[in-house]
Each structure stands twice: as structure tokens, then as C-alpha cells.
Design an enzyme around this catalytic site. Structure first.
Site, PDB file in Angstrom:
ATOM      1  N   GLU B  59      87.274  30.792  51.005  1.00 17.20           N
ATOM      2  CA  GLU B  59      86.663  31.628  52.033  1.00 17.20           C
ATOM      3  C   GLU B  59      87.703  32.253  52.960  1.00 17.20           C
ATOM      4  O   GLU B  59      87.573  33.400  53.377  1.00 17.20           O
ATOM      5  CB  GLU B  59      85.639  30.826  52.836  1.00 17.20           C
ATOM      6  N   HIS B 126      73.235  24.096  53.726  1.00 20.19           N
ATOM      7  CA  HIS B 126      72.800  25.342  53.102  1.00 20.19           C
ATOM      8  C   HIS B 126      71.643  25.943  53.901  1.00 20.19           C
ATOM      9  O   HIS B 126      70.798  26.637  53.354  1.00 20.19           O
ATOM     10  CB  HIS B 126      72.337  25.101  51.662  1.00 20.19           C
TER      11      HIS B 126
HETATM   12  C1  LIG Z   1      83.658  25.985  50.696  1.00 20.57           C
HETATM   13  C2  LIG Z   1      82.602  26.194  49.676  1.00 20.57           C
HETATM   14  N1  LIG Z   1      82.457  27.387  49.112  1.00 20.57           N
HETATM   15  C3  LIG Z   1      81.490  27.610  48.196  1.00 20.57           C
HETATM   16  C4  LIG Z   1      80.641  26.611  47.815  1.00 20.57           C
HETATM   17  C5  LIG Z   1      79.522  26.847  46.785  1.00 20.57           C
HETATM   18  N2  LIG Z   1      79.769  26.063  45.561  1.00 20.57           N
HETATM   19  C6  LIG Z   1      79.204  24.861  45.371  1.00 20.57           C
HETATM   20  S1  LIG Z   1      79.757  24.107  43.956  1.00 20.57           S
HETATM   21  C7  LIG Z   1      80.731  25.452  43.580  1.00 20.57           C
HETATM   22  C8  LIG Z   1      81.579  25.408  42.344  1.00 20.57           C
HETATM   23  C9  LIG Z   1      82.502  24.225  42.362  1.00 20.57           C
HETATM   24  O1  LIG Z   1      83.377  24.258  41.285  1.00 20.57           O
HETATM   25  P1  LIG Z   1      84.318  23.030  40.964  1.00 20.57           P
HETATM   26  O2  LIG Z   1      85.103  22.641  42.146  1.00 20.57           O
HETATM   27  O3  LIG Z   1      85.067  23.376  39.737  1.00 20.57           O
HETATM   28  O4  LIG Z   1      83.313  21.821  40.686  1.00 20.57           O
HETATM   29  P2  LIG Z   1      82.212  21.736  39.553  1.00 20.57           P
HETATM   30  O5  LIG Z   1      80.939  22.185  40.169  1.00 20.57           O
HETATM   31  O6  LIG Z   1      82.631  22.592  38.415  1.00 20.57           O
HETATM   32  O7  LIG Z   1      82.202  20.279  39.195  1.00 20.57           O
HETATM   33  C10 LIG Z   1      80.618  26.442  44.544  1.00 20.57           C
HETATM   34  C11 LIG Z   1      81.341  27.724  44.523  1.00 20.57           C
HETATM   35  C12 LIG Z   1      80.817  25.378  48.455  1.00 20.57           C
HETATM   36  N3  LIG Z   1      80.027  24.337  48.179  1.00 20.57           N
HETATM   37  N4  LIG Z   1      81.800  25.181  49.362  1.00 20.57           N
END
Ligand SMILES: Cc1ncc(C[n+]2csc(CCOP(=O)(O)OP(=O)(O)O)c2C)c(N)n1
Ligand SMILES: Cc1ncc(C[n+]2csc(CCOP(=O)(O)OP(=O)(O)O)c2C)c(N)n1
Ligand SMILES: [Mg+2]
Ligand SMILES: [Mg+2]
Lengths: 333, 323, 323, 333
Positions: B59, B126
Site C-alpha cells: 500500500e 474489513h
Molecule cells: C495490507 C494488506 N493489503 C491487502 C490485503 C488483502 N489480501 C488479503 S490476503 C491477500 C493475498 C495474500 O497473499 P499471500 O501473502 O501470498 O498469502 P496467501 O493468501 O497466498 O496464502 C490480499 C491481497 C490485506 N489483507 N492486507
């Protein structure tokens, strides 16, 4: 550091024992998450976000089985196995998802946003990687208190893009803190493939930025995850500072229950479908004659029964009373 | 064909991108995937990866890069996947973007889109309404449309504005409300409130999703004989103090309503503005209806108790009306 | 020997560290160097590197690590080199620390020290008063002592408190004020305002460095015959609404004063609290004296014009008194 | 990419020319900063923070001389050379420090917190590394606009600990943006030595985390900095993505004018005192016969005169009028 390769009497028994434990917890996690994602969510009994670890069970299970009693776990949103191993009963996890009073947050939060300090589990917040410096702080406290314990900090590859992640790893490495950083590289962050997330090929390539040992692990092999975590934890426990493990895996489902993941090319589903960690472990258990086919079938049946009961019990848990809304923002309130 | 609030935001973005080649989008999962709420679905296919930039989960880098690009003359629109994560870009917004013009005369024409608000079972991370972090920061503009018309018109105005704009879009309104929008281009001026309903006895000043709650309450109070005026702020910073005060001068009674938590909420600024300007016109206390001072709880009975609703507004408004 | 405000904070920290081995400090340059303002000079030598942790430049990691350590039972005191940089730790504070207890019952007994305030020619990034970002966040406690006595006593209370406390210490007071402190241990309760001066005609509600401005104004207004009461909030969250309202009930007139900028400032919350509780007691508009809505400028003539001072308070207070 | 080592006629002249430019700007920067730190500040004519680049002049000067007209510079608080080279007159910098209306921020901000978009210089904010993602965004705009330009992003080694730094480098590398990241590793961040800042030995060790070429440069050799920046800028300009340069140097003064830097061990002052970039360049110019001793002396005298005049002119610039306080928070205000 003790090595694990030397043969000794009882080793076979121990291996078989470990494999059976891994199998049980992975099967249990899969079953609980299946109910959540494919039943309760669709029935409208879970109204909030649902993120599961389908296909990635070997990571939380293989690693959390290494954790000793005083070790601190900071699981991510796909690490239910860690909760189960730590002793959180399945029905309370289900109650958590359904917003019931017996959920670990008593309905205040949903899904894997939960923790229990009596079990040394710290609850994540949504903001990804925010728990990474928190895990470092927990490790600092462990050392401060003279304990020979470690913190396990879990996150996905996408979370390594965040500033909090970098600050946490840097802080832990400068302070030589006893942390094992456990990345599940499931190759996607929501819809974003790893190559749009980072220019390096592996998360482990980031270890040198912190002068931190970093290792790539087969994240769909529970026993490999177990062994790697053991090495990493021993390193950290020995006062040698943090350790980074990158567990390569794949998210065999959408980002969350509402996501059909059309952006994932079919061949990835096909390839990784063959790498299912539960099936792989089962095959190994049969091949090594650690368990007989009937035993495994019986274990699966036991898991289903357990989860049937857990769902029932969770559904009996009441929703929180609106009158409790204001409680507990501060200590005496 | 009526247009939803979400579709109105899409249209605003789309038309501005067609109009001005310097407008581009950046954010997480906004390209191929079309965004967590599908606000930008189809944009990537139409405008290409140059103008619809899928970013890492960063962000601070998203807003920082938007600032840098805006300093070079572009018009970036940055998406936060949820308003809650704007905390990760906080320094960029309140220290970098907000202060550039005052310090060295540099315009930072960025828009930060922040899907906010509760009622969607999103839980503590959220569902937040974090507008006050920005309303207290000079140099920013903050908008929070309640209608599809305003969502589109304010999006256009925000993109054309030469100052940084935080654009709060209420997730609960995305698909809940719709209306027929005029053909052709229009913008809604930033800094102007709107009388959503005229009345004589009492003013409800509010914004965002709560405008609908206020209107529902006003409708039901009308049956009891109370004539309630509803002021929809639309812009929270700069605040349209004139319209607010004019309404209070007319009705002499005012209820302040927001979905955000109480202490330090927008109602405070409104109460101060009103008492310092039109104190003598007040015929009763200034009443607040807000969420209580807790995180946003997840479980439905708790979230329902947390959120302001028409019944709570009616109760307080009735008391004030009879005061 | 009178103790300065800065020395009082030192003493509070020192005595708590002596008392409780779980109390430790972390921050940038706080160890060998003793901190940018020398608040922790000598701590490293006395308590050692285990309890005085010099960190990398990582505000998020500093607060994050403090949270983690506090969850394990320690009592971390994290220093921001300047309050302005707290924006870099924002998510950790408002989303992690503030919400743990409500969500899963976990106490986060951290103190975040934030040297704030202007009048030191610090310019836009070394002068801010960012208390409202935290006052609007349920789950946090926010204190802002004005006197050496309160600085020490609130530091002790903050360290002993089982909730996260943001501790605003005003840089301009560090070496400017001193007083004799009592021998021995004492704590000032969080959540309790203080009547800094009794009066009958008008209340000034304020906090931090502005308490001295208010007292100066009150002194001079007394010469004109006005009896001004000064309420020093000391704690901004949770707010001592009772003491404030009691003062207003007594004087019927209230001037709200803060060094922070106007829109969205603390005066808003105060005005709303007052009008909703003791509206009928008010004999005049609620008046605000604050900094204007700009970043804090660097050049002395601009900064002087920016900061509230006794003359500005007197002018408004006199008007209100005669109202 | 053109190589710089092949001999050709005129090269000697060009080298001499470059060296003289470097010398002039370094001497000018040193002189202006000396007045600021040792005169005007002590006389109370500068009331705010004073951070200077004493001993590090080769970095901003050597690199900024590479920048082409449309290139964007994001200097840190020790990079005055970049401003001078870009055409900001010394007297306006002095006016900035003194809070006068002719400072680049007209008194609104102090010291190196200044910029000028007409000169493609972006003003830092205090929060360290916050400009790093901003520089990436500027580079993105340059590419978007079809320009063959690069952004130069400056920071100290301490700033690499910040989340903003990591996010900026990651974003730039994933997007393959034309940015040269220029680290002045002066071994201290305020009182904090580099080894308490990071566990890796060099900032350049962080390049692989972003799959970014990273190079260590002698930061007290202006010509070496120039050459390295040329290579890095050519790489970035050619569409090959960002480049990380770590310029090893030393801060030959306190963190700011009020800091006596007692925490720096004497031997470091001694060792690095011998590496003064201005003296080293002077010696080289004499050795290579690029300039004669008298020419260099004349240049020094010219610089002193220029700065005398600049100080005088800056002091004649008025303080801003309080009535302007509210202007310019927004476009039409
Ligand atoms: C700071 C932040 N930005 C955006 C999100 C929205 N979000 C939730 S899970 C996710 C993807 C996470 O990817 P990763 O770290 O690879 O974990 P995975 O879900 O693949 O296990 C996103 C973008 C968030 N939770 N926190
Ligand atoms: C986010 C943030 N935290 C703390 C500070 C206070 N601070 C100003 S300069 C500085 C040291 C910077 O070190 P480095 O990045 O190595 O740059 P140098 O001053 O050595 O050139 C610190 C800690 C700041 N400006 N910003
Ligand atoms: Mg992932
Ligand atoms: Mg440095």
C-alpha cells in the site's frame, strides 16, 4: 546440533509415528476446511470471509509439530493445522467461523483471526505481514525471559512485499532473535502470481538481505517441512538468530470462498493436483509400510466422525448477545 | 436503466480514462481480476497494462508511486483493496501527499479509493470508516458519496482536482442502491453538501451510507408529523459549513449521524462548527447517533447492534424534536 | 531542586524500570546516545543493552516488536524519535495494538512515547500534534501531560496500564518548565482531568503545552475582572467528560484550546460532548482557539502566527466573557 | 551500452573537464555547508535542523552530473550537490536554511526539504525512505510518457531499514522501472552504526532480494561515482530495470549541527579524514596534470567569493510575512 540421518533403533517407529500424526492433522484440517468452504459457507452459516489452506496442509502441520510447549506460533490465514496441533478443538474453530460465542474471539472476529495466549498462539490481523515484527517481539521476550524457545512466523509469498515484513526480518536479524520465518509460497496472492509480486525467483533469495540462512523446502511434503523446521528451530534455539524457510506449494482453491480463481491456468491445477500433500503422505506411509491401507481408511473415518461432531457442537453454540457489544475494549470495561 | 453505485464509480473512472490519457489506475488485483469488488472489471482488457497497473501487496508503494507519477503530471487513481489497509500507506498520504503543495508548491493530483464501511460481515479489518484520520489532515480532500449520481460525479471531480483526494466508497452501497444517471459528462463539485430532503423541524447531518438511514428515519418521522431535513455532506474536507449552518438556522435542531465510531468522529467537528457559528439558533442540544467506541465486530448480532440504524435515529430525533 | 518536564519523564521511566524487571525500552538512538532529546541518557549504562534496545530505523518494527513482547508479558516502552514518525507505525498501533483485547482478549500493555508539538522551529515534520489519529481509535489510551508532576505520574500509570497508551510529551516543555516533585512513588490516574485553575466566569478546556498558554491568559484576564477556570485534560482518551461538564455547568461558557490544527481536532469532540450533555447550561457559543488548518511552517514569523498564544486566547475569551 | 575505457582523442580533455566540474561543485557544496553548519547556525541565523554532507560530497556531485535534463532527482538530506548542479543558486539554498521567502519553500520548510519541479527535483519529507516509492512512481511516469529518462533516488544506509524502502525497491524491480537507487553508506544513521542497522555487510547485498544489479562504489571518489552512475543510468535508460549503487563513505561531522558525535571512535575520524573526496580529487587532478595548483587555488577562491555573495544575498531576503500563513494548502487558497 543433533543430526537426524544417523540410523538408530526405534527410528522407524518414530518416523511412522510422526507420519501418522501428520496424516491425522492434515486430514483433520482438510475435513474442517472442506466443511467450512463447501458446506457451511454455502449454507449461509458462515457469513464472512473464508480462506483455507487446501493443498498447503503440510506446511502448518509439518512445522507446528516441531513446536515445543513454550514456543510461540503466529499462524497466517491458511495455517489451521497449527491451531489443531496446539490443542484448539475443531468445534471451537468452527464456532469461530460461524461467529458463535465459543469461537476463540467470541464472535468479535472471524475465520483464522484468532489466538490464545494460553496456547502461545498470537492472532493475526488482516493487514498482511503485520504479525511479522510482532513475532520478532515475541521472540525478543522469550530471550529476555531466559527461555530456550522460538517463535514461528507464518506468511505467504505475497506478504513479503510489505514493509512490515522487511522491517520484521531486519529487526530479527540485527537482534539475532530466535524466530523461524515460514513462508508458504503458494504462487498466488489473491489473483496475483508470484512473478508480479517480486522480481526474484524465490522468497529464499531474500535471506541474504538479512544475512539470514534461507532454505527452499518441498511444501507439499509434511515430513520435509518437519525436518526443515527442526533444523531451523534448532538453529534459532541455539542462539544463532533467525532462519527463513520457503515452502513451495500451491493454493488448490480460490483466494477465498467467493473466488473461482479463473485466473489460474488449468495446467497448474493439474500438476499440483498430483502433489496433494495428504495423498503423497498416504502413499509414502503405504510404501514404507508405516501404516496399512485399512488403518489409513479408519483414520479418515475417525476424522470425518470427529468433524461431524464438531460441526454439530459448534452449531449448538449460541450467537453472542448484543448486550456484550461494549465489553472488553479496555481492561475494566 | 438504473445504474448502481458501483457501476457509477466504474463509469466515472472509465470516462475519465477515455477523456484524459494521463489518468491511470494502480492497485492490487485490479487488472486481470478486475478488483476485489470488480469495480475495474474490463478495464485491463480495454486500457491495457500500462494504464491498469497490478501491483505487489504494498500500500505504501502504491500511494508513493501514485504521488511520484502525479508530480510528473499524471493523474493516478490508487485503489486500496479495503479502506482498512490505508493504514499501511498512512505516512505517504498524510505526510507526503498532504503537505507537498504547502511546502514547495507541488501539486499532487492523486485519488486514493478506499472501500469502507460495515454491514457486510467483514469484521474488524474489513469494515472500518477511517475518514477522520484524513479529515484532520490539512492538505487532503475527503469525499464520501451516498448516491450513484454523486459517486460518479465526485469521482470525476476527484480525478480532475489538483489536490490529493481520499475517495471513500461505501461497500454496503455498491450493489444496494441504483438510480438513473444523466447522459453525458457531469461532475459534482468537491466541497458542496446537498440537501437530500427538505424539512423544517430538525436537521440530520450525515454522509455515506447513513444518508439512506437518515432518509428512512425522516420518512417515518414524517408520519408522526415531524418535518426532518437531511443534509448529505458528500465532501467531508473541505467542509461545507455554510450549507450545514443554513440548515440549522432553518430548523434550530440538529442530529449528527455517522457510521464511524463516536469519539473523535465527524460529529465532533460538525458540533463545534455549529455551536461556534449558529449557537443562538439552536433550540436544543446537538445529538449524536454513531457507532459505539469499539472495533467493528464480526458476528451478525454484534454488528447489527454496532451499526446505527433508522430505529436508533428515530428515537433520538423524536426526543430532540419534542425537546 | 525543581525537576524539569524532561527529567520527570526520565524519572518515571527509571523508577518503573527499577521496580519491574519486565519494563524495557526500545527505539532509535536511545541507548549509547541517550535519545534525540537525551530522555534516556544514562539508561543504557545502568540497565544494559537487554533493557535499552537500540533499534534500526523501523518504526513499524519498533511498535510491532513492542506488541509481541507485551503479549508475552513484558512491558515495553517504545520511543518514536519524533511524534511525526508515528505515521510509519500506524497500522501496528491502530489495527494491531488497539484491537487485540476486544478481538481475542489479549492485553497489549505497551507505551508509545511520542515527542510532539511545535515552537521549536522543527518545521512540518518535527512539530506535529497528531493526537487525534489516536483519540478516534477505540482500544487506545492517549495522554498528554502539561506539568512535570503529571508527566512523571502519567508515565508510571501508562507503564502499569494493561492497555496500549500513546504518550504525547511536548518537546517545547522538556526544558521550559520545572517544579518540585514529591518524594517517593506516585502515579497519576489515566482518564482524569485536573482543574489547573479555578474560576467562575468561563472555562478554558485544554491540554499539553497550551495549559500554560491558558494559565497565562487567565492571569491577564483576571486583571480585567474575569474569573477563568482552566481544565487540563491530561488524558485525551478515555476522556473525563464529567470534569469537563462540571466546569461548564459552573461557568456556563467554554473556550476550547489546542495547539493541533482546527478541523477534526480535539475541540470537536469536546464541543460535541458538551453540547450533548450540558447544552442548557451554556450561556454563549463554544469558542475554539487552535492552530489553523495548515502544515506547521518552519520560518519563525510563520510558526509564530501558526501557534495559538495567550493574546489570541485573551481576545476570544474576552469576547465570550462579555457575550 | 557504450564502454568508457577505450582511449580516444579528447578523452583526456573530457576527463579533466569532468574532474574540474566535480571539484567545483564539491568545493561549493562544502563551502556553503560550512557556512551553514559553522557560521550561520552558530550565529542563530538558522534556527532549525542542519544536516550536511561533509565528506560525502562526491556522491551527490558525481551522480548528479550524470543526470540528463529530463531525469528526475530525489536527493536526500545530505545531497546538496544535486541542487547546485541542477541550477539552484547557492543563495536560494541559504535562504531556504534561514527560512527566508527566497528559499525554495518560501519559509514553509527548512534545510534540504525542498524541491523544484521545473528542475525535476522532488523534495524529500523527513520520514526516511518515503521518497523511495515516490521516485519509483516518477520513473513510472517517465516511461508512461515515453521519455527515455531515469529517476535518481538517494538515501542513507539507515533508510534501508524502513518498510518504504523495501516496498519501493520491490515495486520498481517488479515493474522494471528506470530508477537508479543511490545509497550513501556513511556507516552511521544518527548515532547508530551500520552493524546495528542491518545484519548484512553491505547494502548491495540487498540487491538480489529484488533481482536487481547492485554495485559497491568508492563513495569518496567523485569520478568513480560518476562512472558507476553512468553505467547504472544507462542500464535503467535502456529499459533493463532499476539498479542499486552503494557508495561507501563517511559522515565527517555529527548527525546534525547540534550533535558532537562522541559515539564515533577516533580512529574512524582519522582514517576517513585521509579520504576527503575534495582533497583526493585535487591530488588526482594534480597527478594527472588536469589542472595546475594555481588553477585549483583560484577555483577555491572563486568558490569562497561566490558563497560570500550568496550569504549576503540570502540575508537580504526577507522573512515571510505572517499574512501568507494560510496560503497554498489547496490549489485555490
Ligand atoms: C495490507 C494488506 N493489503 C491487502 C490485503 C488483502 N489480501 C488479503 S490476503 C491477500 C493475498 C495474500 O497473499 P499471500 O501473502 O501470498 O498469502 P496467501 O493468501 O497466498 O496464502 C490480499 C491481497 C490485506 N489483507 N492486507
Ligand atoms: C521514519 C523516520 N524515523 C526517524 C527519523 C529521524 N532521523 C533523521 S535522519 C536519521 C538517520 C538517517 O540515517 P541514514 O539513512 O543512514 O542517512 P544519513 O543521515 O546517515 O545520511 C534519523 C534516524 C526520520 N527522519 N524518519
Ligand atoms: Mg500466496
Ligand atoms: Mg547513514
Amino acid at each position: 546440533m543433533s543430526t537426524t540421518t544417523e540410523a538408530r533403533p526405534g527410528e522407524r517407529r518414530e518416523q511412522a509415528e510422526l507420519a501418522r500424526k501428520c496424516f491425522y492433522y492434515m486430514a483433520l484440517m482438510r475435513e474442517v476446511e472442506d466443511r467450512i468452504e463447501r458446506k457451511l459457507y454455502r449454507q449461509g452459516k458462515i457469513v464472512g470471509g473464508v480462506y483455507v489452506g487446501r493443498g498447503q496442509e503440510a506446511i502448518s502441520v509439518g512445522s507446528a509439530l516441531v513446536a515445543e510447549e513454550g514456543d510461540v506460533l503466529c499462524p497466517s490465514h491458511r495455517d489451521m493445522g497449527a491451531f489443531l496441533i496446539r490443542g484448539v478443538p475443531a468445534w471451537r474453530i468452527l464456532a469461530q467461523y460461524m461467529g458463535r460465542v465459543d469461537g476463540l474471539t467470541r464472535g468479535r472476529d472471524g475465520n483464522m483471526h484468532m489466538g490464545d495466549l494460553k496456547l502461545n498462539i498470537i492472532a493475526i490481523i488482516s493487514a498482511l505481514a503485520a504479525t511479522v515484527p510482532v513475532a520478532a517481539g515475541a521472540a525478543l521476550a522469550l530471550r529476555y525471559q531466559g527461555k530456550k524457545n522460538v517463535a514461528l512466523s507464518y506468511f505467504g509469498e505475497g506478504s513479503t512485499s510489505l514493509g512490515h515484513w522487511h522491517e520484521g526480518l531486519n529487526f530479527a536479524s540485527v537482534q539475532k532473535l530466535p524466530v523461524v520465518f515460514l513462508c508458504n509460497n503458494n504462487q498466488y496472492a489473491y489473483s496475483t502470481p508470484a512473478e508480479a509480486q517480486m522480481a526474484c525467483a524465490n522468497v529464499a533469495d531474500r535471506g541474504p538481505a538479512y544475512n539470514m540462512p534461507a532454505e527452499i523446502v518441498d511444501g507439499n511434503d509434511a515430513l520435509a517441512v518437519y525436518e526443515a523446521t527442526r533444523r531451523a528451530a534448532a538453529h534459532a534455539r541455539g542462539g544463532n538468530g533467525p532462519y527463513l524457510l520457503e515452502c513451495k506449494t500451491f493454493r488448490m482453491t480460490g483466494h477465498s470462498a467467493h473466488d473461482a480463481a479463473h485466473y489460474v491456468p488449468q495446467h497448474l491445477w493439474d500438476e499440483w493436483g498430483k502433489q496433494d500433500p495428504i495423498e503423497r503422505l498416504e502413499a509414502r506411509m503405504l510404501a514404507e509400510e508405516w501404516s496399512a491401507a485399512e488403518e489409513i481408511e479408519a483414520e479418515r473415518a475417525r476424522v470425518r466422525r470427529e468433524v461431524d461432531e464438531a460441526v454439530e457442537r459448534a452449531e449448538r453454540s449460541p450467537l453472542p448477545d448484543a448486550s456484550t457489544l461494549l465489553e472488553g475494549v479496555y481492561e475494566n470495561q | 436503466m438504473p445504474t448502481t453505485y458501483l457501476e457509477a464509480i466504474r463509469e466515472g473512472l472509465w470516462e475519465e480514462m477515455e477523456r484524459d490519457p494521463g489518468v491511470f489506475l494502480l492497485g492490487e488485483d485490479i487488472g486481470v481480476y478486475g478488483g476485489a469488488f470488480k469495480v475495474t472489471a474490463g478495464f485491463y482488457e480495454h486500457f491495457g497494462e500500462k494504464r491498469v497497473v497490478d501491483t505487489p501487496i504494498s500500500e505504501a508503494a502504491i500511494v508513493g508511486a501514485a504521488i511520484g507519477a502525479s508530480l510528473m503530471g499524471l493523474r493516478p487513481v490508487a485503489e486500496m483493496q479495503f479502506a482498512d489497509f490505508i493504514t499501511c500507506a498512512f505516512d505517504q498520504i498524510v505526510n507526503f501527499a498532504a503537505k507537498c503543495r504547502y511546502r514547495w508548491g507541488a501539486a499532487v493530483p492523486i485519488v486514493v479509493r478506499a472501500p469502507s464501511g460495515g454491514g457486510v460481515h467483514g469484521g474488524p479489518f474489513h469494515s472500518q470508516n477511517p475518514e477522520m484520520w484524513f479529515v484532520r489532515t490539512p492538505g487532503l480532500k475527503v469525499v464520501a458519496p451516498a448516491t450513484a449520481y454523486d459517486a460518479k460525479g465526485l469521482m470525476k471531480a476527484a480525478i480532475r482536482d489538483n489536490d490529493p483526494v481520499i475517495f471513500f466508497e461505501h461497500k454496503g452501497l455498491y450493489r444496494r442502491i441504483k438510480e438513473n444517471l444523466p447522459e453525458g459528462d457531469y461532475a459534482v463539485p468537491i466541497g458542496k453538501a446537498r440537501i437530500a430532503r427538505e424539512g423544517r423541524d430538525l436537521s440530520i447531518v450525515t454522509y455515506g451510507a447513513m444518508v439512506w438511514t437518515a432518509l428512512e428515519a425522516a420518512e417515518r418521522l414524517a408520519e408522526e408529523g415531524a418535518s426532518v431535513e437531511v443534509v448529505d455532506l458528500r465532501t467531508l474536507l473541505p467542509l461545507d459549513r455554510e450549507t450545514i449552518c443554513a440548515s440549522v438556522r432553518k430548523t434550530s435542531k440538529v442530529l449528527l449521524l455517522h457510521e464511524d465510531t463516536r469519539t473523535g468522529g465527524m460529529a465532533g467537528e460538525l458540533a463545534a462548527s455549529i455551536t461556534e457559528s449558529v449557537f443562538e439558533d439552536l433550540d436544543g442540544p446537538i445529538v449524536r447517533v454513531t457507532a459505539p467506541d469499539t472495533p467493528v465486530p464480526y458476528s451478525p448480532p454484534l454488528e447489527e447492534a454496532f451499526l446505527p440504524n433508522a430505529a436508533k435515529v428515530i428515537e433520538k430525533a423524536r426526543w430532540l424534536w419534542k425537546y
